[in-house]
Motif scaffolding. Sequence first.
Motif, PDB file in Angstrom:
ATOM      1  N   VAL A 106      43.905  52.806  71.531  1.00  0.00           N
ATOM      2  CA  VAL A 106      43.894  53.092  72.963  1.00  0.00           C
ATOM      3  C   VAL A 106      44.414  51.868  73.704  1.00  0.00           C
ATOM      4  N   PRO A 107      45.467  52.016  74.488  1.00  0.00           N
ATOM      5  CA  PRO A 107      46.030  50.855  75.190  1.00  0.00           C
ATOM      6  C   PRO A 107      44.984  50.137  76.034  1.00  0.00           C
ATOM      7  N   GLY A 108      44.948  48.802  75.894  1.00  0.00           N
ATOM      8  CA  GLY A 108      44.036  47.992  76.692  1.00  0.00           C
ATOM      9  C   GLY A 108      42.624  47.954  76.173  1.00  0.00           C
ATOM     10  N   GLN A 109      42.345  48.625  75.011  1.00  0.00           N
ATOM     11  CA  GLN A 109      40.998  48.634  74.457  1.00  0.00           C
ATOM     12  C   GLN A 109      41.024  48.155  73.003  1.00  0.00           C
ATOM     13  N   VAL A 110      39.852  47.764  72.534  1.00  0.00           N
ATOM     14  CA  VAL A 110      39.735  47.338  71.145  1.00  0.00           C
ATOM     15  C   VAL A 110      39.833  48.557  70.230  1.00  0.00           C
ATOM     16  N   LEU A 111      40.548  48.409  69.139  1.00  0.00           N
ATOM     17  CA  LEU A 111      40.672  49.492  68.170  1.00  0.00           C
ATOM     18  C   LEU A 111      39.293  49.927  67.689  1.00  0.00           C
ATOM     19  N   LYS A 112      39.046  51.225  67.727  1.00  0.00           N
ATOM     20  CA  LYS A 112      37.802  51.773  67.199  1.00  0.00           C
ATOM     21  C   LYS A 112      38.082  52.457  65.874  1.00  0.00           C
ATOM     22  N   ASN A 113      37.387  52.062  64.847  1.00  0.00           N
ATOM     23  CA  ASN A 113      37.639  52.574  63.508  1.00  0.00           C
ATOM     24  C   ASN A 113      36.633  53.676  63.175  1.00  0.00           C
ATOM     25  N   TYR A 114      37.136  54.889  62.967  1.00  0.00           N
ATOM     26  CA  TYR A 114      36.268  56.019  62.626  1.00  0.00           C
ATOM     27  C   TYR A 114      36.326  56.344  61.143  1.00  0.00           C
ATOM     28  N   THR A 115      37.177  55.638  60.423  1.00  0.00           N
ATOM     29  CA  THR A 115      37.328  55.960  59.008  1.00  0.00           C
ATOM     30  C   THR A 115      36.092  55.526  58.232  1.00  0.00           C
ATOM     31  N   ALA A 116      35.850  56.192  57.133  1.00  0.00           N
ATOM     32  CA  ALA A 116      34.710  55.859  56.276  1.00  0.00           C
ATOM     33  C   ALA A 116      35.171  55.830  54.833  1.00  0.00           C
ATOM     34  N   ASN A 117      34.581  54.952  54.047  1.00  0.00           N
ATOM     35  CA  ASN A 117      34.826  54.971  52.608  1.00  0.00           C
ATOM     36  C   ASN A 117      33.530  55.367  51.916  1.00  0.00           C
ATOM     37  N   TRP A 118      33.577  55.468  50.606  1.00  0.00           N
ATOM     38  CA  TRP A 118      32.408  55.970  49.896  1.00  0.00           C
ATOM     39  C   TRP A 118      31.263  54.959  49.885  1.00  0.00           C
TER      40      TRP A 118
END
Length: 655
Positions: A264-276
């Motif tokens: 999102v421009p101007g915001q910190v990257l939000k990570n929704y990915t998950a690993n096992w």
Amino acid sequence: MKKKLFLILCLSLSSIIDFAQGLQVNKKWGKPTQQELTMTEYAADPDADAVILYNKVEAYYTIRSNGFLVTNQVRCRIKVLKPDGKEWGNVSIGYWDHETNHEIREKVVGLKGTSYNMENGTVVKAKLESSMIHEERLDKEQKQIKFSMPKVQVGTVMEYEYRIESEIFYDLRDWYAQSSIPVLYTEYSLSVPEWFKFSIEESGVNRLDKEQGGGSINLGNEVIPTNDCTFIGQNLPALKDDDFVWHAKDFGSKITHELRGIYVPGQVLKNYTANWEDIDKTLSDDADFGGRLKKSSPLKEEIAASDIPSITDKKARALAVFQLLQKKVRWNGEYAFEAKSASKLLKEGTGTNADINFLYINMLRDAGVEAMPVLLRKRSRGRLPLTHASIKYLSTFVVGIQDTDSTLCYIDASVEAPSLNILPPELLVERARVYSPKGQGFWVDLQKVANGKEKKVIQGKLDSQGLLTGLCNNVYNDEEAAWVSKKWREAKDSLSMISSMKERDGIDITKYQRKSIADKTFTVRETIGFTKQFDTAGDQIYLNPLVLIPMKENPFKSEKRDLPVEFPYCQQETLNVMIELPAGYQVEDIPSPIALEFDGMTARVIYRQQNNQLAVQYRMEVSKLFYYQNQYADLRSFFDKIVESCNQILTVKKL
């Protein structure tokens, strides 16, 4: 004018040719065509019980005050062609609705449906009423809506549509182009804001047409560009599960998605990915899973008072605990991931494999044996993905018992006999995850622990009238023993089992005994006394020396196969036959030994005659479980040769 008439004629002729070649795709919703209403079979698959005429899924994002919402708009039209096809009028829609975590929530809205039938040349409509729609909770995370389309009969065309609105906007649903019935036309369109970076993977043997483009959605005064993609499949064959594939959809044409990140421009990257490892941590924090594993069992005092804790051998101790468990509860035939309380299970005396496995782990803890869940997805539900991790892919677990620092043994509550490393074929997955509360879980291949052995010894005496009187001693080990036990357990009664054996092998059974031995391995022993009549002509007897024929016909009957071939487990089958021939008789021509090999499979038949004794040995071994489609012709040919060897008739004649 002449050119115009010529063009009209060409277009009309083209339409007639298209109509003659196949069924026309109708994209108009709510208006089945005369051709759809009157068709009686699907030309591309005349045996089909039903056909999906049109299926369209549109996945797109909208923006709300509290975030994004992803919607799947579904429209489906189906034609019923045969009585069994009426089952397609019973529809289930699964969706996520967590009891406490409101971030994991979906809802089904806009459900509508209509059935169309031709009656006396008139189209009669029947609407889906609210009374025909039912909602039920499957577990604390999932619900489903079930409905039955009205007045479904052979010849019905039915249409239904609905939307799934999901707050789980970072996890797009997989899309399957194919089904267990043929598909005339299917379409999947996806529109994703450019802030979302998904890896989109297309797989399957049937090619899908692909169109790419761009659009936009509005966020207040801001316009966010979208990446749009459409996949189209036409005239797709049915994907049918059979005895040699566990989950056909694993190999059909499909689209899967994995979120790499949100920018999102101007915001910190939000990570929704998950690993096992994240899944391990989530389960560890769950009171009903990780919390449950830390508890003692209600049977702790009974275990302490028994001789079980004093058993030195760890495997023997684990089996003793399992024997005690089986005296308390029994499996209800269902697999699950979540479980009811141990006290409730003991009170009711029956439960799912998860109910019993949780209690077993607690009991092992009380007996000083380290054990943990081994998470998996049943074979019939598809393979567990390595990359895009999610609890939603898990369907059950088995118990992993720490044998040494580096090895595990496995057991499941659904297994009747207390033996290690014997699991139902449904659970013999190549990819299962050993749970670790510290996020240090690892992957294991449960197929490698499974093996089935079958050994038969037949001794018989043949008289001059072609009647063989014999005794057959069978020994089944491990998976084969479990399979034999399951057949007897599920049989109507002993008489019906004996009758089916007589019919299958063409014998009269004069004696039958069976004994099961369960320890670190599982063995079933059978003793069968029998007689079998062979054809005769004068002084000649026409004998199949294998007597109880291991393979009467090729299991692979189709000339072509669109799916790979999967065997349940590695297996060995041996048959030794010794026949005393009538005095003064000999085999006319002893066949040469037969030795066959094909990529992980071997088969052989060896004949030997000494005086009036005829000995035959048959042996087949399967040490590989997966064969690709391009190997099918050679695999089928290999089995043809085995069948030919098994059905070979020898002439026994008087000298």
